[in-house]
Design a protein around this motif. Structure first.
Motif, PDB file in Angstrom:
ATOM      1  N   ALA A 114       0.829  -1.207   0.000  1.00  0.00           N
ATOM      2  CA  ALA A 114       0.000   0.000   0.000  1.00  0.00           C
ATOM      3  C   ALA A 114       0.865   1.260   0.000  1.00  0.00           C
ATOM      4  N   GLN A 115       1.946   1.244   0.770  1.00  0.00           N
ATOM      5  CA  GLN A 115       2.853   2.396   0.800  1.00  0.00           C
ATOM      6  C   GLN A 115       3.536   2.573  -0.551  1.00  0.00           C
ATOM      7  N   GLY A 116       3.927   1.470  -1.176  1.00  0.00           N
ATOM      8  CA  GLY A 116       4.541   1.539  -2.499  1.00  0.00           C
ATOM      9  C   GLY A 116       3.587   2.093  -3.546  1.00  0.00           C
ATOM     10  N   ALA A 117       2.337   1.660  -3.476  1.00  0.00           N
ATOM     11  CA  ALA A 117       1.325   2.149  -4.417  1.00  0.00           C
ATOM     12  C   ALA A 117       1.055   3.640  -4.192  1.00  0.00           C
ATOM     13  N   ARG A 118       0.989   4.058  -2.940  1.00  0.00           N
ATOM     14  CA  ARG A 118       0.786   5.477  -2.623  1.00  0.00           C
ATOM     15  C   ARG A 118       1.951   6.305  -3.134  1.00  0.00           C
ATOM     16  N   ARG A 119       3.158   5.807  -2.908  1.00  0.00           N
ATOM     17  CA  ARG A 119       4.366   6.499  -3.365  1.00  0.00           C
ATOM     18  C   ARG A 119       4.343   6.654  -4.893  1.00  0.00           C
ATOM     19  N   ALA A 120       3.979   5.585  -5.585  1.00  0.00           N
ATOM     20  CA  ALA A 120       3.927   5.626  -7.048  1.00  0.00           C
ATOM     21  C   ALA A 120       2.874   6.629  -7.528  1.00  0.00           C
ATOM     22  N   ARG A 121       1.705   6.661  -6.886  1.00  0.00           N
ATOM     23  CA  ARG A 121       0.653   7.614  -7.267  1.00  0.00           C
ATOM     24  C   ARG A 121       1.101   9.051  -7.032  1.00  0.00           C
ATOM     25  N   GLU A 122       1.732   9.296  -5.887  1.00  0.00           N
ATOM     26  CA  GLU A 122       2.215  10.649  -5.584  1.00  0.00           C
ATOM     27  C   GLU A 122       3.257  11.098  -6.606  1.00  0.00           C
ATOM     28  N   PHE A 123       4.170  10.197  -6.929  1.00  0.00           N
ATOM     29  CA  PHE A 123       5.217  10.552  -7.884  1.00  0.00           C
ATOM     30  C   PHE A 123       4.627  10.769  -9.277  1.00  0.00           C
ATOM     31  N   GLU A 124       3.689   9.930  -9.689  1.00  0.00           N
ATOM     32  CA  GLU A 124       3.036  10.108 -10.987  1.00  0.00           C
ATOM     33  C   GLU A 124       2.328  11.455 -11.060  1.00  0.00           C
ATOM     34  N   ALA A 125       1.680  11.851  -9.991  1.00  0.00           N
ATOM     35  CA  ALA A 125       1.014  13.157  -9.958  1.00  0.00           C
ATOM     36  C   ALA A 125       2.036  14.286 -10.061  1.00  0.00           C
ATOM     37  N   PHE A 126       3.146  14.133  -9.362  1.00  0.00           N
ATOM     38  CA  PHE A 126       4.218  15.133  -9.440  1.00  0.00           C
ATOM     39  C   PHE A 126       4.739  15.246 -10.868  1.00  0.00           C
ATOM     40  N   VAL A 127       5.024  14.121 -11.508  1.00  0.00           N
ATOM     41  CA  VAL A 127       5.552  14.121 -12.872  1.00  0.00           C
ATOM     42  C   VAL A 127       4.541  14.737 -13.834  1.00  0.00           C
ATOM     43  N   ALA A 128       3.281  14.412 -13.670  1.00  0.00           N
ATOM     44  CA  ALA A 128       2.246  14.977 -14.543  1.00  0.00           C
ATOM     45  C   ALA A 128       2.222  16.499 -14.458  1.00  0.00           C
ATOM     46  N   GLY A 129       2.458  17.031 -13.285  1.00  0.00           N
ATOM     47  CA  GLY A 129       2.424  18.474 -13.113  1.00  0.00           C
ATOM     48  C   GLY A 129       3.725  19.191 -13.400  1.00  0.00           C
ATOM     49  N   ALA A 130       4.861  18.518 -13.223  1.00  0.00           N
ATOM     50  CA  ALA A 130       6.150  19.203 -13.275  1.00  0.00           C
ATOM     51  C   ALA A 130       7.009  18.871 -14.488  1.00  0.00           C
ATOM     52  N   ALA A 131       6.779  17.755 -15.135  1.00  0.00           N
ATOM     53  CA  ALA A 131       7.685  17.309 -16.194  1.00  0.00           C
ATOM     54  C   ALA A 131       7.764  18.287 -17.361  1.00  0.00           C
ATOM     55  N   GLY A 132       6.645  18.863 -17.760  1.00  0.00           N
ATOM     56  CA  GLY A 132       6.660  19.796 -18.885  1.00  0.00           C
ATOM     57  C   GLY A 132       7.520  21.020 -18.615  1.00  0.00           C
ATOM     58  N   ARG A 133       7.350  21.588 -17.445  1.00  0.00           N
ATOM     59  CA  ARG A 133       8.140  22.775 -17.096  1.00  0.00           C
ATOM     60  C   ARG A 133       9.624  22.435 -16.942  1.00  0.00           C
ATOM     61  N   LEU A 134       9.914  21.294 -16.316  1.00  0.00           N
ATOM     62  CA  LEU A 134      11.308  20.874 -16.170  1.00  0.00           C
ATOM     63  C   LEU A 134      11.944  20.577 -17.523  1.00  0.00           C
ATOM     64  N   LEU A 135      11.195  19.967 -18.437  1.00  0.00           N
ATOM     65  CA  LEU A 135      11.732  19.707 -19.776  1.00  0.00           C
ATOM     66  C   LEU A 135      12.017  21.013 -20.502  1.00  0.00           C
ATOM     67  N   HIS A 136      11.126  21.988 -20.355  1.00  0.00           N
ATOM     68  CA  HIS A 136      11.372  23.285 -20.994  1.00  0.00           C
ATOM     69  C   HIS A 136      12.635  23.937 -20.429  1.00  0.00           C
ATOM     70  N   ALA A 137      12.800  23.887 -19.113  1.00  0.00           N
ATOM     71  CA  ALA A 137      14.014  24.442 -18.492  1.00  0.00           C
ATOM     72  C   ALA A 137      15.255  23.709 -19.007  1.00  0.00           C
ATOM     73  N   ALA A 138      15.188  22.390 -19.095  1.00  0.00           N
ATOM     74  CA  ALA A 138      16.331  21.614 -19.589  1.00  0.00           C
ATOM     75  C   ALA A 138      16.632  21.952 -21.046  1.00  0.00           C
ATOM     76  N   THR A 139      15.594  22.164 -21.841  1.00  0.00           N
ATOM     77  CA  THR A 139      15.789  22.519 -23.248  1.00  0.00           C
ATOM     78  C   THR A 139      16.441  23.890 -23.368  1.00  0.00           C
ATOM     79  N   LEU A 140      16.048  24.824 -22.517  1.00  0.00           N
ATOM     80  CA  LEU A 140      16.705  26.136 -22.509  1.00  0.00           C
ATOM     81  C   LEU A 140      18.167  26.001 -22.108  1.00  0.00           C
TER      82      LEU A 140
END
Length: 167
Positions: free
Chosen positions: A7-33
């Motif tokens: 259950a803790q592993g599943a919660r961790r995976a869900r939290e991280f997936e939510a983080f990636v969904a919200g942050a990956a685009g902006r981080l990729l743009h920063a990395a591209t710059l």
């Protein structure tokens, strides 16, 4: 015990997936710059993003209230700086096929400009992250901004067939 760990592993995976969904685009743009690659052709930026997200996931349980975006951005910036240092022996101008909007800047200028203006990191935080004095970060950011706002002019075209009048 196993159910609780699952259950803790599943919660961790869900939290991280939510983080990636919200942050990956902006981080990729920063990395591209940072890498000065074209937005649609950015393999180095994608590699930086992958490494930053993997590092953040590996330390997810140890964040303890710390902002995961800040951690990922910090890793992205330091990994970029280390990569440039090892690849070129410093923050020189050498790079392959610059095509991005910040291509005319040195890697150090791009790093500081992205941290300060795109990411909104305070001068003091950027200086601490990069191990530079605050005044140095300020002057590099000012120089980079001036370079972007007032690019150097191209040399005048050579005039062919012009004759010099005899005196």
């Amino acid at each position: 015990m196993r159910q609780r760990q699952a259950a803790q592993g599943a919660r961790r995976a869900r939290e991280f997936e939510a983080f990636v969904a919200g942050a990956a685009g902006r981080l990729l743009h920063a990395a591209t710059l940072l890498t000065a690659e074209a937005p649609r052709d950015n393999p180095r930026a994608r590699r930086l993003l992958t490494l930053a997200l993997a590092h953040t996931y590996a330390h997810w349980d140890g964040l303890r209230g710390e902002d995961p975006y800040d951690r990922a951005r910090e890793y992205l910036a330091t990994r970029f700086a280390r990569g440039v240092w090892h690849r070129y022996g410093g923050f020189g101008r050498a790079r392959r096929h610059p095509a991005g909007p910040l291509a005319r800047l040195t890697p150090q200028e791009r790093l500081i400009l992205v941290l300060r203006l795109y990411e909104g990191v305070a001068e003091e935080q950027a200086a601490a992250l990069l191990g530079l004095p605050v005044e140095r970060v300020r002057s590099i950011c000012d120089r980079a901004t001036a370079t972007l706002l007032h690019p150097p002019r191209d040399p005048a075209p050579a005039v062919s067939g012009a004759r010099v009048a005899p005196s």
